[in-house]
Write a protein that holds these residues in place. Structure first.
Motif: not given
Length: 210
Positions: A62-71
Motif C-alpha cells: 500500500l501507498q508505494t505505487l508512486y515508486t514505479r513512476a520514478f525507478a
C-alpha cells in the motif's frame, strides 16, 4: 413600435490581471524552492522506497505505487539530492494539473475572475505553497482526484468517461488512503449531477458504476 434598447455589454472583469500576476509569482517562487529548499526527511524516505523497488526489496503493498513512476531516476547522473530535485519538478507539474482542474471546477459555479482567485488561494496557501512540489505522493494523488472531479462535474457520463473516472479514483486511492478525504467532494458532485438529470435511474446507474 420602437425596439427595446439592447442591454449594455457587461464591463470587463477587473482584478484578473493582478490575480494572474500574483499566481505567476507564487509559481515562480515554488520553482525556485524546487532547487533551493533543503531536502526534508519525508523526501529522503520516499526516495529510499524507490531504491528498494529497484533492488527488489520493497514489500509494502500500500501507498508505494508512486515508486514505479520514478525507478528511472536512480540511473541518472548525480546523487540522491539531484534525483530528488528532478522528481520535484514532476511534483510541480502535478500541482499545475491540480490548479488547472480547480479552475475548471470553479468556472462551473462562478466567474473566471473568481475562479482565478480560488486557484491563487489554493496555490498560495501555506502548506501547498511550501510542500506541493516536495517528493511525496500527495501531489500526484491530488492531481488524479481533481481530474476525476472535473470529469465527473463536466463530462458526458458515457461508459468511456465512467471507466476513466473510475480509473483515476482507483489509482489515487492506491497511491494514498487519504484519498478518502475527497469523498464529500465527489458525493456533492454526484448529488448535483443526479439532481440536474431529474434524479433519473439512468444517471444513478452511471454514478454507481463509477
Amino acid at each position: 413600435m420602437t425596439p427595446a434598447p439592447s442591454s449594455p455589454a457587461p464591463p470587463p472583469a477587473k482584478g484578473s490581471g493582478l490575480t494572474l500576476a500574483m499566481l505567476a509569482l507564487v509559481l515562480a517562487l515554488q520553482l525556485a524552492m524546487v532547487f533551493q529548499r533543503a531536502i526534508n526527511e519525508d523526501e529522503f524516505f520516499h526516495y529510499s522506497q524507490v531504491h528498494r523497488l529497484v533492488a527488489g526489496t520493497l514489500a509494502e503493498p500500500l501507498q508505494t505505487l508512486y515508486t514505479r513512476a520514478f525507478a528511472w531516476v536512480t540511473v541518472l547522473p548525480g546523487d540522491g539530492i539531484d534525483h530528488i530535485v528532478v522528481i520535484r519538478l514532476f511534483m510541480l507539474g502535478c500541482e499545475a494539473v491540480t490548479l488547472a482542474c480547480l479552475f475548471g471546477v470553479a468556472t462551473r459555479f462562478a466567474s473566471r475572475q473568481a475562479a482565478w482567485l480560488a486557484v491563487l488561494s489554493y496555490a498560495g496557501g501555506g502548506y501547498v505553497f511550501q510542500h506541493a512540489a516536495s517528493f511525496r505522493f500527495g501531489s500526484p494523488a491530488a492531481a488524479l482526484l481533481m481530474l476525476a472531479a472535473l470529469a465527473l462535474l463536466r463530462a458526458r457520463l458515457n461508459w468511456s468517461a465512467i471507466a476513466a473516472i473510475g480509473l483515476l479514483l482507483g489509482t489515487a486511492t492506491v497511491l494514498t488512503i487519504k484519498a478518502v478525504l475527497y469523498a464529500p467532494v465527489f458525493a456533492g458532485i454526484a448529488w448535483l449531477r443526479w439532481t440536474e438529470a431529474g434524479r433519473s435511474s439512468a444517471m444513478l446507474v452511471r454514478l454507481g458504476a463509477i
